[in-house]
Design an enzyme around this catalytic site. Structure first.
Site, mmCIF file in Angstrom:
data_model
loop_
_atom_site.group_PDB
_atom_site.id
_atom_site.type_symbol
_atom_site.label_atom_id
_atom_site.label_comp_id
_atom_site.label_asym_id
_atom_site.label_seq_id
_atom_site.Cartn_x
_atom_site.Cartn_y
_atom_site.Cartn_z
ATOM 1 N N SER A 137 44.356 50.357 30.785
ATOM 2 C CA SER A 137 45.671 50.480 31.432
ATOM 3 C C SER A 137 45.502 50.932 32.878
ATOM 4 O O SER A 137 44.645 51.765 33.176
ATOM 5 C CB SER A 137 46.511 51.519 30.679
ATOM 6 O OG SER A 137 47.626 51.896 31.457
ATOM 7 N N TYR A 171 50.624 47.007 36.128
ATOM 8 C CA TYR A 171 52.050 46.857 36.412
ATOM 9 C C TYR A 171 52.120 46.510 37.885
ATOM 10 O O TYR A 171 51.435 47.141 38.693
ATOM 11 C CB TYR A 171 52.797 48.176 36.188
ATOM 12 C CG TYR A 171 52.860 48.622 34.744
ATOM 13 C CD1 TYR A 171 53.557 47.874 33.804
ATOM 14 C CD2 TYR A 171 52.252 49.802 34.329
ATOM 15 C CE1 TYR A 171 53.632 48.289 32.473
ATOM 16 C CE2 TYR A 171 52.323 50.217 33.007
ATOM 17 C CZ TYR A 171 53.009 49.448 32.088
ATOM 18 O OH TYR A 171 53.083 49.855 30.780
ATOM 19 N N THR A 197 51.599 43.138 32.965
ATOM 20 C CA THR A 197 52.627 43.474 31.970
ATOM 21 C C THR A 197 54.003 43.192 32.565
ATOM 22 O O THR A 197 54.332 43.678 33.645
ATOM 23 C CB THR A 197 52.497 44.953 31.544
ATOM 24 O OG1 THR A 197 51.211 45.110 30.947
ATOM 25 C CG2 THR A 197 53.567 45.343 30.540
ATOM 26 N N LYS A 264 51.543 39.837 29.711
ATOM 27 C CA LYS A 264 51.770 40.629 28.497
ATOM 28 C C LYS A 264 53.244 41.009 28.383
ATOM 29 O O LYS A 264 53.810 41.572 29.324
ATOM 30 C CB LYS A 264 50.919 41.900 28.563
ATOM 31 C CG LYS A 264 51.150 42.870 27.420
ATOM 32 C CD LYS A 264 50.106 43.975 27.440
ATOM 33 C CE LYS A 264 50.268 44.943 26.297
ATOM 34 N NZ LYS A 264 51.364 45.880 26.477
ATOM 35 N N HIS A 288 55.741 45.578 23.633
ATOM 36 C CA HIS A 288 55.259 46.870 24.125
ATOM 37 C C HIS A 288 55.219 47.897 22.982
ATOM 38 O O HIS A 288 55.488 49.091 23.180
ATOM 39 C CB HIS A 288 56.165 47.360 25.253
ATOM 40 C CG HIS A 288 55.449 48.050 26.378
ATOM 41 N ND1 HIS A 288 55.263 47.484 27.608
ATOM 42 C CD2 HIS A 288 54.861 49.268 26.458
ATOM 43 C CE1 HIS A 288 54.609 48.329 28.394
ATOM 44 N NE2 HIS A 288 54.348 49.424 27.716
#
Ligand SMILES: Cc1cc2nc3c(=O)[nH]c(=O)nc-3n(C[C@H](O)[C@H](O)[C@H](O)COP(=O)(O)O)c2cc1C
Length: 401
Positions: A137, A171, A197, A264, A288
């Site tokens: 992440s 992100y 994402t 995603k 998510h």
């Protein structure tokens, strides 16, 4: 150091599995319950809970249980026992990447909340040992460079034959310069794919975090973002995901990186088609983990329409996450056309209970369950799972796949 043979690696896996059984943590739910006892309430609920009424969170899990298996018998599956011919291997990203088993680690923020001392470093060690892809992440609590260093060290010193890779999840922040810098950093330190994402155009309503007044303990933060943004306190809270992000921005991302792009958070077949038109290499059918839009469709029920929408597009892989907790869940996802699955919370439970060893055990449990499920369904290869028409869907219609 001599390279371990496949036989030795499998024996290792069996040994790790036996150690685990002796501690009576037999399945993912055991790890979940143990993690619940181990973690502070605020952290456990941050990991576990979904948004609003948590209906999607629960439905993700239950939907897998509603699908029944219709096994085929009298097929020689003994090759699964003679190890060498075990074929849980699968090719992804247009055959440029081999997975030793179709399950990877989903991106999840802040692994140091689960394991203060090692965090993502423990996870990456387990990923390499288990030959699994780790999606890191952008909100990781360890800098992406340090995770990549540890990855290389493990491959070099201990597991030269591992099929593990690192992918970075991003992100797209309102500050595009920052987003670009993060992508460049990922490329420099050898990440092999970029996951964007796309299901977080707004912050969601997670009421337990509000009730618990969720905050990060001193010393834990979104480490990748601190220097880049000159933020000193709680980078995790301050960065703003770009709500204006749209399809045309994908062309910008494509223009600044040569990494394979994976979107995603796709649930709608139209979006899957649009993604294919934009030439992305993969999509992840995901809500998510029920943490964003509550009452959105569960992922395993969303999968068939998406697979149908993209047709036989070999240029774009379809992956899925959400609620996977058994080897049979992985088999069902593959039978419905996913190339691979991602697991989020199970990894956090393993990490919280037993650090690197806990994550290894979680991956080993799922791998073993998946292998047994393949055998009991009469599948010699991953391809057999796709073509053997093994599923009975919840409405009693046979899968058309
Ligand atoms: C604690 C937590 C943190 C997460 N952080 C991220 C993140 O930083 N980026 C992201 O794309 N998804 C994130 N996710 C979602 C996961 O990638 C994944 O979609 C989800 O966990 C899958 O469901 P599962 O937990 O039931 O396996 C997070 C999930 C959890 C539980």
């Amino acid at each position: 150091m001599q390279t371990p043979t496949i036989m030795q690696e499998i024996k290792e896996e069996e040994k790790r599995f036996e150690k685990k059984t002796s501690r009576a943590l037999l399945n993912i739910e055991d790890y979940h319950q143990q993690a619940k006892k181990t973690l502070p309430k605020m952290t456990y609920e941050f990991f576990r809970n979904g948004s609003d009424d948590q209906l999607t969170l629960i439905d993700n899990e239950q939907a897998f249980r509603r699908i029944k298996l219709r096994p085929k018998v009298l097929i020689d599956v003994s090759s699964h026992l003679t190890i060498d011919s075990i074929s849980c291997k699968t090719q992804i990203l247009n055959s440029t990447t081999t997975m030793s088993f179709p399950c990877m680690i989903a991106p999840a923020a802040l692994h140091c909340l689960a394991n203060r001392e090692h965090g993502e470093l423990a996870t990456v060690r387990a990923a390499v040992a288990c030959s699994t892809i780790m999606c890191v992440s952008i909100n990781s609590s360890t800098r992406m460079e340090l995770i990549a260093d540890e990855y290389r060290r493990q491959i070099k010193e201990n597991y030269p034959q591992s099929h593990s890779q690192l992918w970075l999840q991003l992100y797209v922040f309102r500050n595009r310069q920052l987003s670009q810098k993060l992508i460049e950093r990922a490329e420099r330190c050898g990440y092999k794919a970029l996951i964007i994402t796309v299901d977080r155009s707004a912050g969601s309503n997670r009421e337990s975090d509000v009730r618990n007044d969720f905050s990060l303990p001193d010393g834990i933060d979104a480490a990748n973002l601190i220097d880049e943004n000159n933020i000193t306190a709680s980078a995790f809270r301050k960065l703003i995901v770009d709500s204006a992000l749209s399809w045309k921005d994908l062309d910008w991302i494509r223009s600044i990186t040569s990494l394979p792009l994976i979107l995603k958070g796709i649930l709608h077949p139209d979006d899957a088609r649009e993604a294919a038109r934009h030439g992305v290499q993969g999509i992840i059918v995901s809500n998510h983990g029920g943490r964003q839009l509550d009452t959105s469709q569960n992922t395993i029920d969303a999968l068939p329409d998406i697979v149908k929408a993209v047709g036989d597009n070999n240029q774009m892989d379809v992956y899925i996450d959400g609620g996977i907790g058994r080897g049979t869940d992985i088999l069902k996802a593959i039978a419905l056309g996913a190339k691979a699955v991602l697991i989020g919370r199970p990894v956090l439970w393993g990490l919280a209970v037993d650090g690197e060893r806990g994550v290894r055990n979680v991956l080993d449990i799922l791998r073993k369950e998946f292998r047994v499920a393949m055998m009991l369904c009469g599948c010699q290869t991953i391809e057999d799972i796709r073509k053997n028409n093994l599923l009975v869907m919840n409405n009693n219609n046979m899968s058309k796949l």
